[in-house]
Every structure is written in C-alpha cells, then in structure tokens.
Design a protein around this motif. Structure first.
Motif, mmCIF file in Angstrom:
data_model
loop_
_atom_site.group_PDB
_atom_site.id
_atom_site.type_symbol
_atom_site.label_atom_id
_atom_site.label_comp_id
_atom_site.label_asym_id
_atom_site.label_seq_id
_atom_site.Cartn_x
_atom_site.Cartn_y
_atom_site.Cartn_z
ATOM 1 N N PHE A 54 7.387 -20.235 1.675
ATOM 2 C CA PHE A 54 6.665 -19.096 2.256
ATOM 3 C C PHE A 54 7.089 -17.828 1.542
ATOM 4 N N ILE A 55 6.140 -17.094 1.026
ATOM 5 C CA ILE A 55 6.459 -15.906 0.228
ATOM 6 C C ILE A 55 7.341 -14.940 1.009
ATOM 7 N N ASP A 56 6.992 -14.705 2.277
ATOM 8 C CA ASP A 56 7.729 -13.713 3.052
ATOM 9 C C ASP A 56 9.186 -14.126 3.289
ATOM 10 N N ALA A 57 9.476 -15.434 3.188
ATOM 11 C CA ALA A 57 10.850 -15.904 3.385
ATOM 12 C C ALA A 57 11.539 -16.163 2.040
ATOM 13 N N SER A 58 10.853 -15.850 0.953
ATOM 14 C CA SER A 58 11.388 -16.148 -0.379
ATOM 15 C C SER A 58 12.112 -14.922 -0.936
ATOM 16 N N ASN A 59 12.593 -15.050 -2.172
ATOM 17 C CA ASN A 59 13.196 -13.865 -2.806
ATOM 18 C C ASN A 59 12.311 -13.365 -3.951
ATOM 19 N N ALA A 60 11.008 -13.536 -3.797
ATOM 20 C CA ALA A 60 10.057 -13.114 -4.831
ATOM 21 C C ALA A 60 9.786 -11.608 -4.729
ATOM 22 N N GLU A 61 10.874 -10.819 -4.883
ATOM 23 C CA GLU A 61 10.798 -9.370 -4.639
ATOM 24 C C GLU A 61 9.934 -8.639 -5.658
ATOM 25 N N LYS A 62 9.840 -9.213 -6.882
ATOM 26 C CA LYS A 62 9.209 -8.476 -7.974
ATOM 27 C C LYS A 62 7.694 -8.399 -7.842
ATOM 28 N N THR A 63 7.061 -9.565 -7.659
ATOM 29 C CA THR A 63 5.596 -9.541 -7.625
ATOM 30 C C THR A 63 4.995 -10.088 -6.336
ATOM 31 N N SER A 64 5.342 -11.342 -5.983
ATOM 32 C CA SER A 64 4.634 -11.991 -4.874
ATOM 33 C C SER A 64 4.832 -11.288 -3.532
ATOM 34 N N LYS A 65 6.083 -10.840 -3.264
ATOM 35 C CA LYS A 65 6.323 -10.209 -1.960
ATOM 36 C C LYS A 65 5.579 -8.891 -1.819
ATOM 37 N N PRO A 66 5.748 -7.961 -2.782
ATOM 38 C CA PRO A 66 4.974 -6.705 -2.651
ATOM 39 C C PRO A 66 3.469 -6.956 -2.626
ATOM 40 N N ASN A 67 3.011 -7.970 -3.366
ATOM 41 C CA ASN A 67 1.585 -8.299 -3.389
ATOM 42 C C ASN A 67 1.112 -8.751 -2.001
ATOM 43 N N LEU A 68 1.881 -9.651 -1.364
ATOM 44 C CA LEU A 68 1.503 -10.134 -0.029
ATOM 45 C C LEU A 68 1.577 -8.990 0.991
ATOM 46 N N ASN A 69 2.629 -8.147 0.865
ATOM 47 C CA ASN A 69 2.752 -7.011 1.799
ATOM 48 C C ASN A 69 1.511 -6.128 1.741
ATOM 49 N N GLN A 70 1.072 -5.851 0.507
ATOM 50 C CA GLN A 70 -0.103 -4.994 0.301
ATOM 51 C C GLN A 70 -1.365 -5.663 0.860
ATOM 52 N N LEU A 71 -1.468 -6.974 0.620
ATOM 53 C CA LEU A 71 -2.635 -7.724 1.087
ATOM 54 C C LEU A 71 -2.707 -7.721 2.618
ATOM 55 N N VAL A 72 -1.570 -7.943 3.268
ATOM 56 C CA VAL A 72 -1.538 -7.974 4.732
ATOM 57 C C VAL A 72 -1.829 -6.576 5.295
ATOM 58 N N LYS A 73 -1.347 -5.544 4.589
ATOM 59 C CA LYS A 73 -1.619 -4.163 5.016
ATOM 60 C C LYS A 73 -3.131 -3.916 5.000
ATOM 61 N N GLU A 74 -3.772 -4.310 3.893
ATOM 62 C CA GLU A 74 -5.221 -4.118 3.788
ATOM 63 C C GLU A 74 -5.958 -4.948 4.840
ATOM 64 N N PHE A 75 -5.472 -6.155 5.089
ATOM 65 C CA PHE A 75 -6.037 -7.046 6.108
ATOM 66 C C PHE A 75 -6.014 -6.345 7.477
ATOM 67 N N GLN A 76 -4.857 -5.778 7.825
ATOM 68 C CA GLN A 76 -4.730 -5.103 9.127
ATOM 69 C C GLN A 76 -5.616 -3.859 9.199
ATOM 70 N N GLU A 77 -5.674 -3.123 8.081
ATOM 71 C CA GLU A 77 -6.521 -1.918 8.052
ATOM 72 C C GLU A 77 -7.994 -2.265 8.241
ATOM 73 N N ARG A 78 -8.413 -3.363 7.595
ATOM 74 C CA ARG A 78 -9.821 -3.761 7.722
ATOM 75 C C ARG A 78 -10.151 -4.183 9.153
ATOM 76 N N VAL A 79 -9.189 -4.872 9.806
ATOM 77 C CA VAL A 79 -9.400 -5.264 11.203
ATOM 78 C C VAL A 79 -9.489 -4.016 12.084
ATOM 79 N N LYS A 80 -8.597 -3.060 11.824
ATOM 80 C CA LYS A 80 -8.521 -1.836 12.651
ATOM 81 C C LYS A 80 -9.817 -1.033 12.618
ATOM 82 N N LYS A 81 -10.519 -1.084 11.482
ATOM 83 C CA LYS A 81 -11.763 -0.318 11.326
ATOM 84 C C LYS A 81 -12.768 -0.625 12.426
ATOM 85 N N TYR A 82 -12.667 -1.826 13.001
ATOM 86 C CA TYR A 82 -13.645 -2.236 14.005
ATOM 87 C C TYR A 82 -13.180 -1.945 15.431
ATOM 88 N N GLU A 83 -11.989 -1.353 15.572
ATOM 89 C CA GLU A 83 -11.475 -1.129 16.934
ATOM 90 C C GLU A 83 -12.027 0.160 17.536
#
Ligand SMILES: Nc1ncnc2c1ncn2[C@@H]1O[C@H](COP(=O)(O)OP(=O)(O)O)[C@@H](O)[C@H]1O
Ligand SMILES: [Mg+2]
Length: 314
Positions: free
Chosen positions: A285-314
């Motif tokens: 699981f990326i979030d439990a890994s030590n992939a600090e350089k690319t995969s972790k920041p990438n997933l963090n950004q993706l989840v942030k955008e995911f949450q923002e897109r959901v929020k738009k409909y609230e």
C-alpha cells in the motif's frame, strides 16, 4: 466500531467503474480508500463487488486475514514454500484471522429481512477501515436469486443498516463486465470514477461506459431522481513520470476528445503514476510504504483532488 456512536457521518458512495479490465479500478479503490483512513482519519467502507475479489485479497493480505480456515491453511503452505525461517511461517499462520463476512450475504438479504451488519461488514482492529469482502465466483453462488434482488441488494443494505451515518466514504470496486452487479453498485452511488489506462481504444471504452451508465440511470430513473448519479471524472492510471511520445499522444487524444467534453466528463489533473511494487506485491500500500519521492506525494495529491471534486457537490 469504537467511538463511532458520537460522530454522525454522512458517507458519499462512489463506484470505480470501467467496462475494461486491467485499467486500475481495484488499485485506485484500495489506494485511495487506504490513504483516506490510514493518514486522513476518515471512516471508509470498501465494497468488493468483483467476482475476482482482488480488492479483498489485497486488503486481507495487509491486515493478515483469510476468508476461511482452509484458505489460512493454504497461506501457511505458501509461507512454508517461500519463507526460509520456519519459525516465522508459524507466527504468520497463527496470526491469520478468519472472517466469513461476505457480499453474498448482502445480496441474500432484502428490505424486509436485511442481512445482519456483522455477517457482511468486517472492521479491522485499530483501524478506520472496513470492508464488505467479495465472494469468489459469486455469480454461481447467487444464481438462485432474481436480478431485482441482486440489483437492489447493496442499495437496501446501505439504507436499512444506515451505513451512510457510520462512514465518510463508501467505495465500490466494480467488475469489468456488465451484469446485475454493475447495476447493484451504481444504484446507491452518488458518484462514479472512471480509471483509464491510456490505450489505443480508451475513448471507445469510455463512450461505451457512458452508454451503459445512461441506460442504468434511465431504467431506474426513480432511484436516481431523488439522488442523482454524478461522474466524478476520469483518472489516468499507471503513467510513467516521463511518458513516451506514444503515451503522451494517447493522453492528448483523451484530454482533447470532443465527445468527452460534450458529455461533460472531466479528467483529473493528477495522474496516477506507475509504481512497480503494485504489481509484484498484493499486500503493498503506497500510504504505508516509504515511497516518499514520487508515489506518496502523487497519491496524496490525487486523494486531495478526489476530495475536492466530491466537495463541489455538497
Ligand atoms: N499505478 C500503477 N503502477 C503499476 N502497476 C499498476 C498501477 N495501477 C495498476 N497497476 C497494475 O495493473 C494491473 C491491473 O490493475 P487493477 O487495479 O487490478 O485493474 P482493474 O481492477 O481495472 O482490472 C494490476 O497488476 C495492478 O497491479
Ligand atoms: Mg479489478
């Protein structure tokens, strides 16, 4: 579910769907869901509707669960074949917990006799993550049920068990082929996300999916009138940080597609980057890994955008 009584949640239900296999539906469901709980403290329920049960296998591997004593025994043999240290193998086996929770029981219930919560939902100890595990070959074990019962199964279960008040997100991993399970996933959904791996016929696949979704919405317009189904967007998956010219051109074709623009479907700015560990270890699981350089920041950004897109409909 400790402390859940005090806080009232209001879950959004989101299906990960594409009629094509191997595009990252399961991987995104598990990675987004896991990050939301593990680092962001959200309460998440994953639902595995795919008869291939890859999502269940990943999550069970991480949390050291098996669906039966028989499977636990098989895992023991696997460890015995791969582990040099025999003490370790026994420890691994002894710690494997057995859960018989299953999506099959959700489908067997109905609005008059709903399935029992604990027969269907497994919540992991010391975690905000829960899962309704998939059932291998469910298409055979539920063949005695009529299609209406299958198609309404998840909707009725979420409704009668008030699951929205227990979770922040309910994420559904859909099968790649069209069946009653696809309808079952979309009926309770507020949103659907379309994972797309850039390939020559990606746009045709997205158009076919749009037609399928439209048909399901039209056929069940009473459900969706009260609670409309929105497309949250396309997520481009398994992209190299330095994509080849060929892949760049395919991405360009998708992002500039007039048909997609006309149908009002957006594309996530953040692309889900390639990470070879996802292929070699189902318990990674990326979030439990030590992939600090690319995969972790990438997933963090993706989840942030995911949450923002959901929020738009609230
Ligand atoms: N970002 C990624 N990097 C590397 N491999 C990936 C990535 N996303 C998915 N994969 C791999 O591609 C294959 C298909 O992904 P999967 O999520 O199972 O697709 P689907 O659920 O749509 O069939 C799996 O082997 C998975 O590990
Ligand atoms: Mg899958």
């Amino acid at each position: 579910m400790a402390n859940s009584e005090k806080v009232l949640h209001n879950a959004k239900v989101i299906s990960f769907i594409n009629m094509k296999g191997g595009v990252g539906k399961t991987t995104l469901t598990k990675e987004i869901g896991f990050r939301l709980t593990n680092s962001l403290g959200k309460k998440v329920l994953l639902i595995d509707v795919d008869p291939q049960i890859n999502l269940t296998q990943s999550i069970f591997k991480y949390f050291n669960y098996a669906q039966s004593a028989e499977i636990a025994q098989k895992l023991k043999k696997q460890y015995a074949n791969t582990d040099i240290n025999s003490e370790n193998e026994d420890v691994n086996f002894k710690n494997t917990k057995v859960s018989t929770a299953s999506i099959k029981k959700v489908f067997e219930g109905n609005s008059s006799f709903p399935a029992n919560l604990d027969d269907c939902v497994l919540t992991f100890p010391d975690s905000n993550l829960s899962i309704i595990p998939g059932e291998l070959g469910i298409e055979f074990t539920t063949r005695n049920l009529n299609s209406a019962q299958l198609e309404n199964g998840i909707y009725n279960f979420i409704d009668t068990q008030n699951l929205r008040s227990l979770f922040d997100y309910i994420l559904i991993d859909c099968p790649p082929t069209y069946s009653s399970y696809t309808v079952a996933a979309l009926k309770p959904s507020d949103f659907y996300v379309v994972p797309v791996k850039p390939e020559a016929y990606s746009i045709l696949g997205i158009n076919m999916l749009n037609k399928v979704v439209k048909t399901i919405v039209d056929d069940n317009h009473i459900f969706f009138k009260e609670q409309p189904l929105h497309n949250l967007g396309i997520i481009l998956t398994d992209i190299n940080s330095k994509p080849s010219t060929g892949i760049k051109n395919l991405i360009q074709d998708i992002t500039s597609s007039k048909t997609l623009k006309n149908s009002g479907i957006g594309i996530f700015k953040t692309r889900f980057l390639h990470n070879p560990y996802l292929q070699s270890d189902i318990g990674y699981f990326i979030d439990a890994s030590n992939a600090e350089k690319t995969s972790k920041p990438n997933l963090n950004q993706l989840v942030k955008e995911f949450q923002e897109r959901v929020k738009k409909y609230e």
